[in-house]
Motif scaffolding. Structure first.
Motif, short mmCIF file in Angstrom:
data_model
loop_
_atom_site.label_atom_id
_atom_site.label_comp_id
_atom_site.label_asym_id
_atom_site.label_seq_id
_atom_site.Cartn_x
_atom_site.Cartn_y
_atom_site.Cartn_z
N VAL A 1 -25.90 -6.87 -64.59
CA VAL A 1 -26.85 -5.98 -65.25
C VAL A 1 -28.05 -6.78 -65.78
O VAL A 1 -29.21 -6.38 -65.62
CB VAL A 1 -26.18 -5.20 -66.39
N CYS B 1 -30.37 -7.86 -63.04
CA CYS B 1 -31.15 -6.70 -62.59
C CYS B 1 -32.32 -6.42 -63.54
O CYS B 1 -33.45 -6.14 -63.10
CB CYS B 1 -30.27 -5.46 -62.48
N VAL C 1 -34.95 -9.08 -62.94
CA VAL C 1 -35.67 -8.85 -61.70
C VAL C 1 -36.73 -7.76 -61.89
O VAL C 1 -37.86 -7.87 -61.40
CB VAL C 1 -34.70 -8.47 -60.56
N LEU D 1 -26.82 -14.88 -57.52
CA LEU D 1 -27.62 -14.12 -58.49
C LEU D 1 -28.47 -15.06 -59.35
O LEU D 1 -29.63 -14.77 -59.66
CB LEU D 1 -26.71 -13.28 -59.38
N ARG E 1 -32.72 -15.12 -59.42
CA ARG E 1 -33.57 -15.00 -60.61
C ARG E 1 -34.43 -16.25 -60.79
O ARG E 1 -35.63 -16.14 -61.12
CB ARG E 1 -32.68 -14.76 -61.83
#
Length: 370
Positions: free
Chosen positions: A13, A16, A19, A315, A319
Motif C-alpha cells: 500500500v 502504491c 508511486v 517493489l 520506487r
C-alpha cells in the motif's frame, strides 16, 4: 507470520501511495518544459526586511543594486535592529536614488513580528508589483528581477521562485540542507502545477500589492510569528492567480547554516507554521511524510526477515528508480544534480531530522524572529 503478512501488505500500500505521488504529483513538475516568457519591464519594488543583518546587507545588497532592469526601487526595512543595520541602509540610500529605507521601531503589540515590519515596508513601496528576498540572499544573475517579473499577467498575481543555498565542499550537512530545499521546492512547484499552490519561500517570492491588500495583509495569521511567506501564499494562492518561475537566472542563493543545531532550530520555525495550512494541504503533506517514513521502515523490516524478499526487492527498486528519474529531472531544472549520488542517504537522514523536529515542536515551542 500473521504480523509479517500485515507488514507485507502495508508495504505494498505504501509503495502504491509513493508511486501515485511521484507520477501524478511530482511528475507534473519533473516533465514540465518551461516556456520562455517575454520581459514586461513593469515597475517593481524589491522588498528586503532585515533585523541585525548589517554584515549580510553589505555583502548582498550590491547584487540587487546591480540588477539589469529599467524600473525598480529597493525598499530596505530595518526591523528594530540593535546593530548598525540602519546605518548600512542609510549608506546605500545616500548613494542610490532608487533605495528607500523604512525604519521600524519595536512596539509591544508586534514585538519580534516580522510581518508587522513587512507590512510597513509594503505600504511605503511606490510600485504595485512586489518582489521579496531576504537580507542574507543574493540573486544568482543580474536578470533576477527581469525573469521573475515577466510572469506577472492580468491573471497571475503571485509568482513562486526558487531560493537555493550555496555549496560547501565536503560537508554532509550542506548537502542535507540543499536536499531538503530541493525536495521542498519540488513539492510546492508540483502542487502549484496541479492547481493546488500551498506555499512559497520569502527568499524568492513575488506578488502584487493589490493581492496583499485584498487579503488584508497578514492579519489572518499575524499572531503566528513565522509564515510571512508560506502562510500568505497558502491563504491567497489559487490555480488561477499563481505562476512559477524556473529560469536559472531567476534563482536566489543564501548562505546555509553550518551547524546541525542552527539548522534544526531554523527548520523548527518553518515546520511550526505548517499546522496553519489549509486542511487539504496538511492532509496531503502528512500522507507524503508518513509514506516516506513507512517505506524505509517497512522495507528494512521485511528485508531483515527475508519475507517474500523477491517481491519486496522488486517493489523497493520500482520506487527507488522512479524517485531517481523524477528527482533527477527536477534537480536538473533547479541546478542541484550533484545531490543525486547521495539520494538514499540524504532521504533517510532527512526523514530522521523531520521526525526529530516534529517531536521537539510537540514538546516545546520554537523561537522565531526576535
Amino acid at each position: 507470520m500473521v504480523f509479517l503478512d500485515f507488514v507485507f501488505y502495508a508495504f505494498i500500500v505504501v509503495v502504491c501511495i509513493q508511486v501515485v505521488f511521484y507520477l501524478l504529483f511530482f511528475g507534473r513538475f519533473a516533465f514540465l518544459k518551461p516556456k520562455k516568457v517575454a520581459s514586461k519591464n513593469i515597475a517593481i519594488s524589491v522588498i528586503v526586511c532585515a533585523k541585525n543583518e548589517s554584515d549580510n546587507l553589505k555583502t548582498f545588497v550590491p547584487s540587487i543594486i546591480a540588477q539589469d532592469y529599467p524600473d525598480f526601487e529597493i525598499v530596505l526595512i530595518n526591523d528594530a535592529s540593535h546593530d548598525d543595520t540602519l546605518e548600512v541602509m542609510h549608506h546605500y540610500e545616500k548613494q542610490h536614488q532608487n533605495i528607500k529605507v523604512v525604519d521600524v521601531k519595536g512596539i509591544e503589540a508586534f514585538w519580534g513580528n516580522k510581518k508587522y515590519a513587512l507590512t510597513l515596508g509594503i505600504k511605503a513601496s511606490k510600485n504595485d508589483f512586489l518582489l521579496f528576498t531576504d537580507a542574507d540572499c543574493k540573486p544568482v544573475s543580474k536578470y533576477w528581477i527581469k525573469e521573475m517579473s515577466a510572469h506577472f499577467t492580468n491573471k497571475k498575481s503571485i509568482i513562486l521562485g526558487y531560493g537555493g543555498y550555496s555549496k560547501i565542499k565536503r560537508s554532509f550537512l550542506n548537502k542535507l540542507i540543499r536536499f531538503e530545499t530541493l525536495i521542498t521546492a519540488v513539492h510546492y512547484f508540483s502542487f502549484a502545477k496541479l492547481g493546488m499552490p500551498y506555499m512559497g519561500v520569502g527568499r524568492n517570492l513575488a506578488y502584487t500589492k493589490k493581492e496583499f491588500f485584498n487579503a488584508n495583509g497578514y492579519i489572518n495569521h499575524m499572531k503566528v510569528r513565522s509564515g510571512d511567506d508560506d502562510l500568505f501564499v497558502n491563504q491567497v494562492a489559487t490555480h488561477q492567480n499563481t505562476a512559477i518561475c524556473l529560469s536559472r537566472q531567476s534563482f536566489t542563493e543564501s548562505e546555509p547554516k553550518t551547524t546541525i543545531k542552527d539548522w534544526l532550530k531554523q527548520k523548527r520555525r518553518h515546520v511550526s507554521t505548517a499546522k496553519h495550512y489549509k486542511l487539504k494541504h496538511k492532509y496531503l503533506l502528512t500522507l507524503l511524510f508518513l509514506s516516506n517514513l513507512l517505506f524505509w521502515s517497512l522495507a528494512i523490516a521485511l528485508f531483515i526477515s527475508t519475507y517474500s524478499w523477491q517481491i519486496i526487492l522488486s517493489l523497493f527498486l520500482l520506487r527507488i528508480i522512479l524517485q531517481y528519474v523524477i528527482l533527477g529531472m527536477s534537480s536538473k531544472k533547479l541546478n542541484e544534480s550533484d545531490l543525486l549520488i547521495y539520494l538514499p542517504f540524504l532521504e533517510i537522514f532527512l526523514i530522521i531530522a523531520q521526525l526529530t523536529i516534529f517531536i521537539n515542536n510537540l514538546i516545546s515551542k520554537p523561537k522565531h524572529w526576535t
